[in-house]
Design a protein around this motif. Structure first.
Motif, PDB file in Angstrom:
ATOM      1  N   TYR A 162       0.733  -1.271  -0.032  1.00 11.23           N
ATOM      2  CA  TYR A 162      -0.008   0.091   0.088  1.00 11.23           C
ATOM      3  C   TYR A 162       0.890   1.257   0.045  1.00 11.23           C
ATOM      4  O   TYR A 162       0.544   2.412  -0.656  1.00 11.23           O
ATOM      5  CB  TYR A 162      -0.998  -0.001   1.116  1.00 11.23           C
ATOM      6  CG  TYR A 162      -1.986  -1.088   1.299  1.00 11.23           C
ATOM      7  CD1 TYR A 162      -2.505  -1.582  -0.020  1.00 11.23           C
ATOM      8  CD2 TYR A 162      -2.207  -1.870   2.430  1.00 11.23           C
ATOM      9  CE1 TYR A 162      -3.618  -2.487   0.020  1.00 11.23           C
ATOM     10  CE2 TYR A 162      -2.786  -2.988   2.040  1.00 11.23           C
ATOM     11  CZ  TYR A 162      -3.694  -3.286   1.055  1.00 11.23           C
ATOM     12  OH  TYR A 162      -4.711  -4.353   1.047  1.00 11.23           O
ATOM     13  N   GLY A 166       1.050   5.032  -2.275  1.00 12.32           N
ATOM     14  CA  GLY A 166       0.988   6.333  -1.876  1.00 12.32           C
ATOM     15  C   GLY A 166      -0.078   6.539  -0.545  1.00 12.32           C
ATOM     16  O   GLY A 166      -0.267   7.467  -0.067  1.00 12.32           O
ATOM     17  N   PHE A 167      -0.505   5.211  -0.240  1.00 11.27           N
ATOM     18  CA  PHE A 167      -1.248   5.147   1.047  1.00 11.27           C
ATOM     19  C   PHE A 167      -0.482   5.495   2.356  1.00 11.27           C
ATOM     20  O   PHE A 167       0.712   4.983   2.443  1.00 11.27           O
ATOM     21  CB  PHE A 167      -1.904   3.860   1.474  1.00 11.27           C
ATOM     22  CG  PHE A 167      -2.941   3.632   0.344  1.00 11.27           C
ATOM     23  CD1 PHE A 167      -4.347   3.738   0.635  1.00 11.27           C
ATOM     24  CD2 PHE A 167      -2.915   2.897  -0.942  1.00 11.27           C
ATOM     25  CE1 PHE A 167      -5.568   3.687  -0.113  1.00 11.27           C
ATOM     26  CE2 PHE A 167      -3.774   2.700  -1.655  1.00 11.27           C
ATOM     27  CZ  PHE A 167      -5.305   3.088  -1.169  1.00 11.27           C
ATOM     28  N   ARG A 189      -5.561   7.605   1.050  1.00 13.61           N
ATOM     29  CA  ARG A 189      -4.366   8.139  -0.436  1.00 13.61           C
ATOM     30  C   ARG A 189      -5.338   9.069  -1.084  1.00 13.61           C
ATOM     31  O   ARG A 189      -6.340   8.848  -1.573  1.00 13.61           O
ATOM     32  CB  ARG A 189      -4.284   6.701  -1.197  1.00 13.61           C
ATOM     33  CG  ARG A 189      -3.123   6.831  -2.380  1.00 13.61           C
ATOM     34  CD  ARG A 189      -2.992   7.813  -3.416  1.00 13.61           C
ATOM     35  NE  ARG A 189      -1.975   7.979  -4.061  1.00 13.61           N
ATOM     36  CZ  ARG A 189      -1.456   8.594  -4.896  1.00 13.61           C
ATOM     37  NH1 ARG A 189      -2.031  10.098  -5.000  1.00 13.61           N
ATOM     38  NH2 ARG A 189      -0.339   8.763  -5.583  1.00 13.61           N
ATOM     39  N   THR A 197      -1.052  10.901 -10.711  1.00 14.51           N
ATOM     40  CA  THR A 197      -1.384   9.796  -9.710  1.00 14.51           C
ATOM     41  C   THR A 197      -1.670   8.499 -11.159  1.00 14.51           C
ATOM     42  O   THR A 197      -1.270   7.616 -10.818  1.00 14.51           O
ATOM     43  CB  THR A 197      -2.576   9.935  -8.934  1.00 14.51           C
ATOM     44  OG1 THR A 197      -2.218  10.914  -7.969  1.00 14.51           O
ATOM     45  CG2 THR A 197      -3.146   8.777  -8.415  1.00 14.51           C
TER      46      THR A 197
END
Length: 221
Positions: A162, A166-167, A189, A197
């Motif tokens: 994750y 970008g979490f 995120r 993104t």
């Protein structure tokens, strides 16, 4: 056929090799396993519910998956082999095997990733990354702006995956999981609807696909 496989093993052990293969791919190198990404259907429910019980501790029942089938706010994707497969881990149609499954709920402008599971014998082969990227691409197509999920505090492999997407952790939910009981870390995120993104997720999708290919999978439309 065995002498050719032995020859391939020797080439793979060579210090000058350029192709990196995971060990489970060696005996399958001559025939790549076809893999498709598709949505859950009625015929899959019993198998996926059984996998949920065995590998995720029973997050959703068979009835729960049935409800998701009819919800316009739910997306459930599978990575599965069409007929002609190497494993009988979970057959839902003649000759078809499910390797991974995942889902999210669309709630207002958020994608709540509810499940992400890979059958144990197919882990560490890029399938989790490929599936998560596919889910987030569906979320972007739905015009959702953020994504969130819960993950076991002790699940370092999942948390590492994750983090690639970008979490970031923002809190905890005590006693969220059963079998065994454990707190969940809440991850978020933001900024799904940006070109940066979209490119980042597309790149992660490609890396997941490439890793899967190195492990003997052939993603097809």
């Amino acid at each position: 056929m065995r002498p050719l496989q032995d020859h391939l093993r020797n080439r793979i052990r060579s210090p000058t090799r350029t192709l990196q293969l995971c060990p489970t791919a060696l005996d399958r190198l001559l025939v790549n396993r076809p893999l498709i990404c598709r949505t859950l259907c009625e015929a899959d429910v019993a198998t996926v519910a059984d996998f949920d019980r065995r590998y995720l501790g029973g997050m959703w029942s068979e009835e729960g998956y049935q409800r998701e089938l009819t919800s316009p706010n739910s997306e459930i994707l599978l990575l599965a082999t069409p007929p002609s497969t190497f494993s009988n881990a979970g057959e839902t149609r003649p000759g078809e095997t499910i390797a991974a499954w995942g889902s999210f709920w669309a709630i207002l402008d958020e994608a709540h990733v509810t499940l992400l599971g890979v059958v144990p014998e197919y882990r560490q082969q890029g399938l989790g990354q490929l599936l998560l990227a596919s889910l987030l691409q569906r979320a972007i197509a739905r015009k959702l702006r953020r994504a969130t999920l819960e993950v076991r505090k002790s699940n370092q492999a999942a948390r590492s995956l994750y983090a690639k997407f970008g979490f970031r952790p923002v809190g905890e939910r005590p006693n969220y999981y059963r079998n065994p009981p454990e707190a969940a870390t809440i991850l978020w995120r933001n900024k799904l609807q940006t070109s940066t993104t979209a490119v980042a997720i597309a790149n992660l999708w490609e890396r997941g696909r490439d890793r899967a290919y190195q492990c003997g999978w052939q993603l097809i439309d």
